[in-house]
Design an enzyme around this catalytic site. Structure first.
Site, PDB file in Angstrom:
ATOM      1  N   GLU A 177       0.525  -1.037   0.086  1.00  0.00           N
ATOM      2  CA  GLU A 177       0.157   0.056   0.188  1.00  0.00           C
ATOM      3  C   GLU A 177       1.110   1.445  -0.530  1.00  0.00           C
ATOM      4  O   GLU A 177       0.545   2.269   0.477  1.00  0.00           O
ATOM      5  CB  GLU A 177      -0.793   0.158   1.358  1.00  0.00           C
ATOM      6  CG  GLU A 177      -1.646  -0.811   1.101  1.00  0.00           C
ATOM      7  CD  GLU A 177      -2.802  -0.938   1.864  1.00  0.00           C
ATOM      8  OE1 GLU A 177      -3.134  -0.198   2.794  1.00  0.00           O
ATOM      9  OE2 GLU A 177      -3.904  -1.923   2.036  1.00  0.00           O
ATOM     10  N   GLU A 318      -4.818  -8.568   0.123  1.00  0.00           N
ATOM     11  CA  GLU A 318      -5.891  -8.693   1.058  1.00  0.00           C
ATOM     12  C   GLU A 318      -7.053  -8.274   0.819  1.00  0.00           C
ATOM     13  O   GLU A 318      -7.527  -7.345  -0.845  1.00  0.00           O
ATOM     14  CB  GLU A 318      -5.366  -7.176   1.982  1.00  0.00           C
ATOM     15  CG  GLU A 318      -3.950  -7.132   2.611  1.00  0.00           C
ATOM     16  CD  GLU A 318      -3.830  -6.054   3.706  1.00  0.00           C
ATOM     17  OE1 GLU A 318      -4.243  -5.412   3.277  1.00  0.00           O
ATOM     18  OE2 GLU A 318      -1.786  -5.558   3.686  1.00  0.00           O
TER      19      GLU A 318
END
Length: 402
Positions: A177, A318
């Site tokens: 991220e 995820e």
């Protein structure tokens, strides 16, 4: 320290003993590695947990990771475990940027809990790029890019050397991220710096040799966002010039990492408003106006068309939805529907999916297992994931995860 040395030696011997199998697996196709990964699970909020700028696996309330926990996850049917890792204050000063030996030994020990059980294992550099984390340094809009890139290279060189004898079930992931902290369209030069980090990662890992010369490497685009990775926003696939010459020219050894928490008001927003999802939802006022099955399908089809079709596997590293059952007693059923749909749609489009479990099993938690008691807390969601991986997209009749 003596125990740590023994662990390191044992891991090296184990990896060397599996050199032959690695050479065989090195010729595995992109579709086969995804199939082999099966259902995935994240060991979240453990090796990336931090306090005062230093990673500590118990910093966020979880117990020390044990072999028994990993065995429980494996027994539930998961074949891949992603282990998020932060380094932060455990990295020494330049120019060597030496990782604290005890921390690297512990990372290897936890990796071995899964690897030695035959599981696929993903490890990354997780919290070092979060501006909200004390001590973060992998910051794409920092003016100190030369120093950042030198540090990044040295750290990955050490990690890669530690694991270079492990076979192809060990997958290295460059970061997590990574973006400038502002949600919205990507900006430059931040995206160019993210591309540079990915290139440094690939080159550095490959140059360490051993099985790293043919290992599958996982790289993200901007904030692991599907649109900003697959769309025309600046993502650049890293070149792979240092890979093993034994890999056929048409084969890839680079995978693309994305995350899926859409719609966020269902999957992650901490309120009791949006608690239902999917075709079986019964209450429109509790269901998001976007991000349903058609959106999920279009997102993963986009990843298939842009990457999978060109030989680059995709990993949804995820996904998941938080527990809002205290607001809506049917919520766990929709969480299961969501998990099943992501797993099934990923499979449909040639991707692997790894459920985000943060160890929290109460309100707003993602947890499927209680790590203190080593018990399953959301069997319904686990069942849904396994059904999805088997290829079923059925959206109703699921047993409750409660």
């Amino acid at each position: 320290m003596f125990l740590a040395v023994l662990l390191a030696v044992a891991a090296s011997v184990y990896g060397a003993a599996h050199q032959a199998s690695a050479d065989t697996v090195a010729e595995t196709s992109a579709s086969q590695i995804v199939a082999d990964m099966g259902a995935g699970w994240n060991l979240g909020n453990q090796l990336e947990a931090t306090t005062n700028g230093y990673p500590s696996e118990t910093a966020w309330g979880q117990p020390t990771v044990t072999q028994a926990l990993i065995d429980k996850v494996r027994a539930a049917g998961f074949k891949t475990i992603r282990i998020p890792v932060s380094y932060l204050g455990h990295i020494g000063p330049g120019p060597n940027y030496t990782i604290n030996a005890s921390w690297l030994n512990r990372i290897q020990e936890v990796v071995n809990y899964a690897y030695n059980r035959g599981l696929h294992v993903l490890i990354n550099m997780h919290g070092d790029g979060y501006k909200t984390v004390n001590g973060s340094w992998l910051i794409c809009d920092s003016p100190s890019q030369a120093t950042i890139k030198a540090k990044y290279e040295k750290v990955w060189q050490q990690i890669a050397n530690r694991f270079k004898n492990y076979d192809q079930r060990l997958i290295l992931e460059s970061m997590n991220e990574e973006f400038d902290g502002q949600y919205g369209r990507p900006t430059q030069p931040c995206y160019s710096n993210i591309n540079s980090y990915n290139q440094i990662f690939v080159d550095t890992v490959r140059k360490t040799g051993g099985n790293n010369s043919s290992r599958w490497l996982l790289v993200p685009g901007w904030n692991t966002n599907i649109d900003y990775t697959a769309g025309n926003y600046g993502f650049a696939l890293p070149s792979d010039q240092y890979r093993s010459p034994s890999i056929p020219a048409h084969e890839r050894r680079i995978m693309i990492s994305v995350h899926h928490y859409s719609p966020w008001d269902f999957a992650g927003e901490e309120s009791g408003t949006i608690t239902q999802w999917g075709r079986a939802a019964t209450n429109p006022s509790r269901t998001s106006t976007w991000g349903q099955e058609d959106y999920l399908d279009a997102q993963l089809k986009k990843m298939r068309d842009v990457f999978v079709a060109k030989g680059y596997p995709v990993v949804v590293g995820e996904y998941g939805a938080i527990d809002k059952s205290s607001f809506d007693s049917s919520n766990n059923r929709y969480r299961a529907d969501f998990a099943r749909a992501v797993a099934a749609t990923a499979k449909k489009y040639g991707a692997a999916a790894v459920y985000w479990d943060n160890g929290a099993t109460d309100r707003y938690g993602f947890g499927l297992f209680n790590r203190h008691s080593l018990t399953v807390t959301q069997q319904g969601i686990i069942n849904a994931i396994m059904t999805g991986v088997s290829g079923s997209v059925a959206g109703s009749g699921l047993p409750s995860g409660r």
